[in-house]
Design a protein around this motif. Structure first.
Motif, mmCIF file in Angstrom:
data_model
loop_
_atom_site.group_PDB
_atom_site.id
_atom_site.type_symbol
_atom_site.label_atom_id
_atom_site.label_comp_id
_atom_site.label_asym_id
_atom_site.label_seq_id
_atom_site.Cartn_x
_atom_site.Cartn_y
_atom_site.Cartn_z
ATOM 1 N N ARG A 187 0.808 -1.215 0.000
ATOM 2 C CA ARG A 187 0.000 0.000 0.000
ATOM 3 C C ARG A 187 0.850 1.278 0.000
ATOM 4 N NH1 ARG A 187 -0.901 -3.074 4.668
ATOM 5 N NH2 ARG A 187 0.154 -2.270 6.533
ATOM 6 N N GLU A 188 1.885 1.341 0.835
ATOM 7 C CA GLU A 188 2.669 2.576 0.912
ATOM 8 C C GLU A 188 3.430 2.825 -0.377
ATOM 9 O OE1 GLU A 188 6.066 4.831 3.629
ATOM 10 O OE2 GLU A 188 5.208 2.917 4.317
ATOM 11 N N GLU A 189 3.993 1.790 -0.952
ATOM 12 C CA GLU A 189 4.727 1.950 -2.215
ATOM 13 C C GLU A 189 3.803 2.452 -3.313
ATOM 14 O OE1 GLU A 189 7.611 -0.709 -5.195
ATOM 15 O OE2 GLU A 189 6.838 -1.564 -3.323
ATOM 16 N N ILE A 190 2.587 1.931 -3.355
ATOM 17 C CA ILE A 190 1.608 2.350 -4.367
ATOM 18 C C ILE A 190 1.227 3.812 -4.168
ATOM 19 C CG2 ILE A 190 -0.753 2.013 -5.203
ATOM 20 C CD1 ILE A 190 -0.364 -0.996 -4.347
ATOM 21 N N ILE A 191 0.882 4.176 -2.944
ATOM 22 C CA ILE A 191 0.455 5.550 -2.665
ATOM 23 C C ILE A 191 1.587 6.537 -2.945
ATOM 24 C CG2 ILE A 191 -0.160 7.155 -0.807
ATOM 25 C CD1 ILE A 191 -2.513 5.496 -1.824
ATOM 26 N N ARG A 192 2.799 6.203 -2.528
ATOM 27 C CA ARG A 192 3.920 7.115 -2.764
ATOM 28 C C ARG A 192 4.206 7.268 -4.259
ATOM 29 N NH1 ARG A 192 6.732 9.005 1.499
ATOM 30 N NH2 ARG A 192 6.224 8.115 3.545
ATOM 31 N N SER A 193 3.963 6.220 -5.024
ATOM 32 C CA SER A 193 4.120 6.330 -6.478
ATOM 33 C C SER A 193 3.087 7.296 -7.054
ATOM 34 C CB SER A 193 3.982 4.958 -7.133
ATOM 35 O OG SER A 193 4.037 5.071 -8.545
ATOM 36 N N LEU A 194 1.829 7.158 -6.649
ATOM 37 C CA LEU A 194 0.784 8.032 -7.179
ATOM 38 C C LEU A 194 1.012 9.485 -6.758
ATOM 39 C CD1 LEU A 194 -2.330 5.725 -6.680
ATOM 40 C CD2 LEU A 194 -1.158 6.272 -8.823
ATOM 41 N N LEU A 195 1.614 9.687 -5.599
ATOM 42 C CA LEU A 195 1.895 11.051 -5.160
ATOM 43 C C LEU A 195 3.076 11.679 -5.904
ATOM 44 C CD1 LEU A 195 1.301 10.751 -1.299
ATOM 45 C CD2 LEU A 195 -0.042 12.082 -2.952
ATOM 46 N N GLU A 196 3.750 10.912 -6.737
ATOM 47 C CA GLU A 196 4.773 11.483 -7.626
ATOM 48 C C GLU A 196 4.137 12.139 -8.851
ATOM 49 O OE1 GLU A 196 7.872 11.912 -7.170
ATOM 50 O OE2 GLU A 196 8.280 10.631 -5.426
ATOM 51 N N CYS A 197 2.829 11.925 -9.037
ATOM 52 C CA CYS A 197 2.129 12.523 -10.173
ATOM 53 C C CYS A 197 1.929 14.019 -9.939
ATOM 54 C CB CYS A 197 0.755 11.875 -10.358
ATOM 55 S SG CYS A 197 0.808 10.144 -10.846
ATOM 56 N N ASP A 198 1.686 14.728 -11.027
ATOM 57 C CA ASP A 198 1.252 16.122 -10.935
ATOM 58 C C ASP A 198 -0.265 16.199 -10.832
ATOM 59 O OD1 ASP A 198 3.828 17.815 -11.515
ATOM 60 O OD2 ASP A 198 3.861 16.137 -12.926
ATOM 61 N N ALA A 199 -0.952 15.171 -11.324
ATOM 62 C CA ALA A 199 -2.412 15.109 -11.223
ATOM 63 C C ALA A 199 -2.844 13.657 -11.207
ATOM 64 C CB ALA A 199 -3.072 15.836 -12.394
ATOM 65 N N VAL A 200 -3.818 13.351 -10.360
ATOM 66 C CA VAL A 200 -4.398 12.004 -10.293
ATOM 67 C C VAL A 200 -5.897 12.140 -10.525
ATOM 68 C CG1 VAL A 200 -4.680 9.909 -8.917
ATOM 69 C CG2 VAL A 200 -2.632 11.318 -8.622
ATOM 70 N N GLY A 201 -6.421 11.377 -11.493
ATOM 71 C CA GLY A 201 -7.808 11.542 -11.906
ATOM 72 C C GLY A 201 -8.710 10.386 -11.525
ATOM 73 N N PHE A 202 -9.984 10.728 -11.274
ATOM 74 C CA PHE A 202 -11.010 9.754 -10.903
ATOM 75 C C PHE A 202 -12.327 10.154 -11.572
ATOM 76 C CE2 PHE A 202 -7.990 10.283 -7.475
ATOM 77 C CZ PHE A 202 -7.594 8.975 -7.208
ATOM 78 N N HIS A 203 -13.242 9.178 -11.651
ATOM 79 C CA HIS A 203 -14.533 9.460 -12.272
ATOM 80 C C HIS A 203 -15.436 10.317 -11.396
ATOM 81 C CE1 HIS A 203 -13.977 7.002 -15.764
ATOM 82 N NE2 HIS A 203 -13.777 5.913 -15.079
ATOM 83 N N ILE A 204 -15.485 10.033 -10.110
ATOM 84 C CA ILE A 204 -16.445 10.714 -9.234
ATOM 85 C C ILE A 204 -15.760 11.152 -7.928
ATOM 86 C CG2 ILE A 204 -18.434 9.485 -10.198
ATOM 87 C CD1 ILE A 204 -18.446 7.723 -7.685
ATOM 88 N N PRO A 205 -16.362 12.102 -7.208
ATOM 89 C CA PRO A 205 -15.729 12.628 -5.990
ATOM 90 C C PRO A 205 -15.447 11.579 -4.917
ATOM 91 C CG PRO A 205 -17.454 14.127 -6.733
ATOM 92 C CD PRO A 205 -17.550 12.906 -7.605
ATOM 93 N N ARG A 206 -16.312 10.563 -4.768
ATOM 94 C CA ARG A 206 -16.086 9.571 -3.717
ATOM 95 C C ARG A 206 -14.730 8.898 -3.859
ATOM 96 N NH1 ARG A 206 -19.275 6.278 -0.716
ATOM 97 N NH2 ARG A 206 -20.245 8.252 -0.172
ATOM 98 N N TYR A 207 -14.353 8.531 -5.082
ATOM 99 C CA TYR A 207 -13.079 7.840 -5.275
ATOM 100 C C TYR A 207 -11.907 8.778 -4.969
ATOM 101 C CZ TYR A 207 -16.276 4.866 -7.971
ATOM 102 O OH TYR A 207 -17.345 4.100 -8.380
ATOM 103 N N ALA A 208 -12.056 10.064 -5.316
ATOM 104 C CA ALA A 208 -11.014 11.039 -5.009
ATOM 105 C C ALA A 208 -10.855 11.202 -3.498
ATOM 106 C CB ALA A 208 -11.357 12.382 -5.658
ATOM 107 N N ARG A 209 -11.976 11.248 -2.778
ATOM 108 C CA ARG A 209 -11.917 11.402 -1.327
ATOM 109 C C ARG A 209 -11.312 10.152 -0.677
ATOM 110 N NH1 ARG A 209 -12.940 14.928 2.136
ATOM 111 N NH2 ARG A 209 -13.674 16.368 0.552
ATOM 112 N N ASN A 210 -11.646 8.979 -1.195
ATOM 113 C CA ASN A 210 -11.035 7.751 -0.665
ATOM 114 C C ASN A 210 -9.518 7.752 -0.895
ATOM 115 O OD1 ASN A 210 -13.475 6.739 0.218
ATOM 116 N ND2 ASN A 210 -13.746 5.333 -1.496
#
Length: 502
Positions: A187-210
């Motif tokens: 989990r930590e390796e995955i999250i830290r990888s996504l936080l290297e992005c400049d933008a992370v996209g989702f379809h709806i607000p719930r997924y972004a909040r999660n």
């Protein structure tokens, strides 16, 4: 030539057709509807674009095909880099790690999670190969756009290889809350990888909040900005996936990561045009003639434990049992397209679907009327649109679904004269977008039973009013609108929108 847009997605952007002489032809996708054609719509909007995908190779060192090919089709001129992966690599990183470990967790099925066979070094290895190919193709001003959970580690690797790159990621599935996501040992390796992005996209607000909650769980990331959810994404009748506040950006280690909430849609104009073609109208007439006085309920999905196919059949069985007056007057067409045939979990679901179909037809059917028609192969979109227009009800009841575009396709295809009714699970992301559906909780027999009876008994005035709202909703969230908003995001990234201001 370096590219100013690099799309990283596991599938190639065309179909490979092998001829009798052994030659392989790269054929453009027949339909402009679907996620691959939607992504290809970006290719012609860039000065030069590239696409990175994988392709089977017995020997990756000597793959017997060109690694990079130049494509010219109706979408424009672009490059495609094919990563040579062995069948064992694909089975490990995609079928095992992605489908047996990630997929059940993303959709909330902790009991189906299988950690033991995951080969994490191979998953890293494959993600590294995607990152290398993407970094090689990208110009200094490029946006590298990575897609979906099987490429979770690519952003971190790109950041190592190309520190100043603009990296965007789009997540096409649900993103779970920390209590579910943190089951993953990585989990930590995955999250830290996504936080290297400049933008992370989702379809709806719930997924972004999660996602934000998972970032807080694993790191010191915090909310930089949030705002009231866009009105079109807030329903008067609250659904299970509603969120009143949407994250806009996250701050982590002095960087700002934009949170992009932008639901993809269907090709509204194409489906509308398709539904009005003479051959489709003729097909509609044939279907209705074959039905006679029967009403038609359609349900279309892949064979997957997340899609609610079994619950759909069990609801129909209860309906015929408890409402004998409907026997001979309604049919269910269940399209459950088999996928990942070699995986035991999907084989189990397919067997259960076939067993239930046989039981319903054997119990209630006769020579003149079979209550359930089960189709296990994909139907061409032209025929599917004809069934949409002929159907009185479309029932889409997944237990969990990132978005679901079938329900939108159904609405767009409807005629104004005799519109159908949409039953839609509260746990499909599309439930947040579409006004006018009958909402249903697929975990409740009572909810499912009432929704089916309500849909089949609904009068023409209410049907028309509901469908008018549904078509308007689908018209707000189209693939063209999604494309325009993503291109605006890319331009903002190039202009430094993800930088923390002093």
């Amino acid at each position: 030539m370096k590219s100013d847009l690099v799309i990283v997605y596991h599938r190639q952007p065309y179909e490979e057709v092998e001829h009798e002489d052994g030659t392989v032809e790269l054929v453009e996708n027949k339909s402009p509807n679907g996620i691959v054609p939607t992504l290809k719509g970006f290719l012609g909007r860039a000065e030069h674009a590239s696409w990175v995908a994988w392709k089977y190779a017995d020997d990756p060192v000597n793959p017997q095909f060109e690694r990079t090919v130049e494509i010219s089709d109706t979408y424009g001129d672009y490059s495609v880099t094919r990563l040579p992966l062995t069948r064992n690599q694909v089975a490990s990183f995609y079928h095992i790690s992605s489908k047996e470990a990630f997929w059940p967790i993303l959709h909330g099925f902790k009991e189906r999670y299988n950690y033991d066979p995951v080969d994490w070094p191979t998953f890293r290895e494959v993600n590294w190969a995607f990152a290398e190919a993407a970094a090689e193709e990208a110009s200094d001003e490029a946006v590298i756009w990575v897609h979906d959970y099987n490429l979770w580690l690519v952003p971190a690797y790109i950041r190592r290889l190309k520190p100043n790159a603009k990296i965007a990621f789009f997540h096409h599935t649900p993103f779970p809350a920390p209590d579910m996501f943190n089951v993953l040992p990585w989990r930590e390796e995955i999250i830290r990888s996504l936080l290297e992005c400049d933008a992370v996209g989702f379809h709806i607000p719930r997924y972004a909040r999660n996602f934000l909650a998972c970032c807080r769980s694993q790191t010191s990331a915090r909310t930089a900005e949030e705002r009231a959810t866009e009105p079109a994404l807030v329903k008067k009748d609250s659904t299970a996936l509603s969120e009143r506040v949407t994250p806009v950006s996250i701050e982590f280690k002095g960087r700002k990561v934009l949170v992009d909430v932008n639901p993809v849609g269907v090709n509204y104009d194409y489906i509308t045009e398709l539904s009005q073609r003479d051959e489709v109208q003729e097909k509609v007439a044939e279907i209705k003639e074959s039905l006679g006085d029967c009403k038609l309920v359609v349900s279309i999905s892949r064979t997957d434990y997340t899609k609610g196919n079994i619950e759909q059949l069990e609801t129909f069985e209860r309906f015929l049992r408890d409402r004998p007056e409907w026997r001979g007057r309604v049919r269910l067409m269940l399209v459950s397209v088999a996928s990942n045939r070699n995986m035991a979990a999907y084989e189990e679901i397919q067997n259960r679907i076939e067993e239930l179909t046989g039981r319903i037809n054997g119990t209630f059917g006769n020579f003149e009327w079979q209550p359930v028609s089960l189709m296990s192969t994909a139907i061409p979109l032209e025929d599917l649109v004809a069934y949409y227009r002929a159907a009185d009800v479309c029932s889409i009841t997944p237990l969990a679904d990132g978005l679901n575009l079938v329900c939108s396709e159904y609405c767009v295809a409807q005629s104004e004269e005799q519109p159908g009714v949409l039953i839609l699970s509260e746990f499909a992301g599309a439930a947040v977008l579409l006004d006018g559906a009958i909402p249903v909780n697929p975990f409740s027999h009572r909810s499912m039973d009432r929704a089916l009876e309500q849909a089949l008994s609904m009068g023409p005035t209410e049907r028309a009013e509901r469908m008018k709202k549904l078509k308007a909703s689908a018209g707000r969230f189209t693939n063209a609108n999604w494309t325009d908003k993503e291109l605006e995001l890319f331009e903002a990234l190039r202009n430094g929108a993800s930088e923390i201001e002093d």
